[in-house]
Design a protein around this motif. Sequence first.
Motif, PDB file in Angstrom:
ATOM      1  N   SER A 136      15.406   9.838   3.001  1.00 60.43           N
ATOM      2  CA  SER A 136      14.292  10.568   2.387  1.00 60.43           C
ATOM      3  C   SER A 136      14.443  10.661   0.875  1.00 60.43           C
ATOM      4  O   SER A 136      13.480  10.816   0.155  1.00 60.43           O
ATOM      5  N   ASN A 388       1.133   6.259  -4.454  1.00 62.25           N
ATOM      6  CA  ASN A 388       1.150   7.546  -3.744  1.00 62.25           C
ATOM      7  C   ASN A 388       0.541   8.573  -4.702  1.00 62.25           C
ATOM      8  O   ASN A 388       1.238   9.085  -5.578  1.00 62.25           O
ATOM      9  N   ARG A 390      -0.179  11.557  -4.361  1.00 63.61           N
ATOM     10  CA  ARG A 390       0.369  12.902  -4.151  1.00 63.61           C
ATOM     11  C   ARG A 390      -0.733  13.936  -4.415  1.00 63.61           C
ATOM     12  O   ARG A 390      -1.757  13.878  -3.783  1.00 63.61           O
ATOM     13  N   LYS A 441       5.163  -0.198  -4.050  1.00 58.18           N
ATOM     14  CA  LYS A 441       5.585   0.578  -2.881  1.00 58.18           C
ATOM     15  C   LYS A 441       6.687  -0.102  -2.072  1.00 58.18           C
ATOM     16  O   LYS A 441       7.479   0.556  -1.410  1.00 58.18           O
ATOM     17  N   GLU A 444       8.217   1.118   1.412  1.00 61.67           N
ATOM     18  CA  GLU A 444       7.605   2.352   1.910  1.00 61.67           C
ATOM     19  C   GLU A 444       6.575   2.048   2.998  1.00 61.67           C
ATOM     20  O   GLU A 444       5.751   1.156   2.837  1.00 61.67           O
ATOM     21  N   TYR A 446       4.430   4.369   4.171  1.00 63.66           N
ATOM     22  CA  TYR A 446       3.471   5.477   4.166  1.00 63.66           C
ATOM     23  C   TYR A 446       2.755   5.532   2.816  1.00 63.66           C
ATOM     24  O   TYR A 446       3.181   4.914   1.840  1.00 63.66           O
ATOM     25  N   GLN A 447       1.664   6.293   2.794  1.00 60.50           N
ATOM     26  CA  GLN A 447       1.020   6.645   1.530  1.00 60.50           C
ATOM     27  C   GLN A 447       0.868   8.161   1.524  1.00 60.50           C
ATOM     28  O   GLN A 447       0.448   8.751   2.519  1.00 60.50           O
ATOM     29  N   GLU A 448       1.245   8.787   0.399  1.00 59.10           N
ATOM     30  CA  GLU A 448       1.225  10.249   0.331  1.00 59.10           C
ATOM     31  C   GLU A 448       0.032  10.728  -0.489  1.00 59.10           C
ATOM     32  O   GLU A 448      -0.095  10.421  -1.668  1.00 59.10           O
ATOM     33  N   ARG A 453       1.488  12.489   4.539  1.00 61.64           N
ATOM     34  CA  ARG A 453       1.899  11.075   4.570  1.00 61.64           C
ATOM     35  C   ARG A 453       1.231  10.382   5.753  1.00 61.64           C
ATOM     36  O   ARG A 453       1.361  10.839   6.893  1.00 61.64           O
ATOM     37  N   SER A 454       0.514   9.315   5.472  1.00 58.66           N
ATOM     38  CA  SER A 454      -0.090   8.544   6.567  1.00 58.66           C
ATOM     39  C   SER A 454       0.475   7.122   6.532  1.00 58.66           C
ATOM     40  O   SER A 454       0.947   6.658   5.498  1.00 58.66           O
ATOM     41  N   ASP A 455       0.411   6.434   7.673  1.00 58.34           N
ATOM     42  CA  ASP A 455       0.984   5.086   7.784  1.00 58.34           C
ATOM     43  C   ASP A 455       0.332   4.140   6.779  1.00 58.34           C
ATOM     44  O   ASP A 455      -0.895   4.057   6.691  1.00 58.34           O
ATOM     45  N   ASP A 457       1.677   0.267   5.105  1.00 58.58           N
ATOM     46  CA  ASP A 457       2.730  -0.712   4.863  1.00 58.58           C
ATOM     47  C   ASP A 457       2.102  -1.929   4.196  1.00 58.58           C
ATOM     48  O   ASP A 457       1.328  -2.661   4.812  1.00 58.58           O
TER      49      ASP A 457
END
Length: 468
Positions: A136, A388, A390, A441, A444, A446-448, A453-455, A457
């Motif tokens: 993490s 991301n 955020r 990315k 990673e 995920y996208q935040e 956080r959602s899947d 790739d």
Amino acid sequence: MGSTDLCVAKVVLDSRLVKQNTLFVAIKGVQIDGHEFISKAIENGATAILCEELPKDISPGVTYVVVDDTNEALAVVAGNFFDNPSQKIKLIGITGTNGKTTIASLLYQMFKQLGYKVGLLSTVKIVIADTIYPASHTTPDSLSINSYLKQMVEQGCEFCFMEVSSHGVVQKRTWGLNFQGGVFTNLSHDHLDYHGSFANYRDAKKGFFDHLQAGSFALVNSDDKNAGVMLQNTKAEKLSYGLKNVADFKAVVLESQFSGMLMKIDHQEVWVQLIGEFNASNLLAVYGCAIALGQDKEQVLLQLSTLKSVQGRFEYFISDNKVTAIVDYAHTPDALKNVLDTILSIRKPEQEVITIIGCGGNRDSTKRPIMAQIASELSDRAILTSDNPRFEQPSEILHDMEQGVAKENSMKVISIEDRRQAIKLACQIAKKGDILLIAGKGHESYQEVKGVRSDFDDLKIVTEFLKK
């Protein structure tokens, strides 16, 4: 204050994890102050509190230990609680802006192939012998580090290769650990939102080398102008590697193509499966580190030729219609330029380069226009998009990025807030033989957005669109 003889069964930073006979450590974080959760920790059964300030209400039967710096104290407590595992394993720390994950992961690969049991603490994953755990943080907290190292020792690991972030050094997460060696990769624009200035960022990295003990080694990249700064106050043996400048370990790239490079390392030719000058430097660091750890030169060179690219680092595939898609973690100006320079040095004249790049929200905003400037100057087409976001609005991040696009490059740049749509457009406009770079990315998955956080790739998504 409280009992002088107390048995502690558990040490935690999170009041929700407190059970009976727990020591709760109150850390003043960037966003959350653990001191606000002392009463909750006691409610949950904490019998000891490590803090920087005593709470107004003192609970009877609870032992309070007040220190100047709970981060530093936690590092000592964690080491002692897990029986100082870093003294029973050869621990190597890799620090720098770019290349940490690649070098740590390649060292793990190599030493495993050399027949050792090895541990890895990296941004991508944590590996104890052969068991993989998700990561993490680049550098976990002191408790987690010591817990992982203890498990490595119990599993019979002889070596552990660990990424060391500037945040980790400043927050004393590596304090008290016994490093056998340290590797410095490079220093460029990153994390200025946290450190405030480039000098603070540089000094955070330097702090890691300042604390290396006599008998260890400090291996630095002589091609980076900050290499000398890292060595100023270290007690460790000073070693260097470099492609351009004078160094103990030298290499040159003789030939480069998408399938790999022909390198000459210390006067010996070796074909490697990674590409780009930045990876040549990473491989040289791996070589130098292995030699510093007493490995046989011939064996090390043999293993170098078998090493595979790390997940999300110049990871590429060629689609049925001969479009080359490259996914890379490049999220700093320096890393993005390195990757694009590598692509441009290999591509054929008829191949166009299409770059998809975003910048993270709630992070160093000063690099945003520089990232867009590099992408727009070195690509035939550039698509600016989300990374991301955020808690920031993607439109505001894109606005910052657009400021870096020169007028003469504006016609080949488009902004699309939705990253999936940006990748889709790139796949639609790519012609046979073109090269797509999807940067920022990497590994990673995920996208935040707004704390969720959602899947997501990049590699899966570009594969899916190119198949269509």
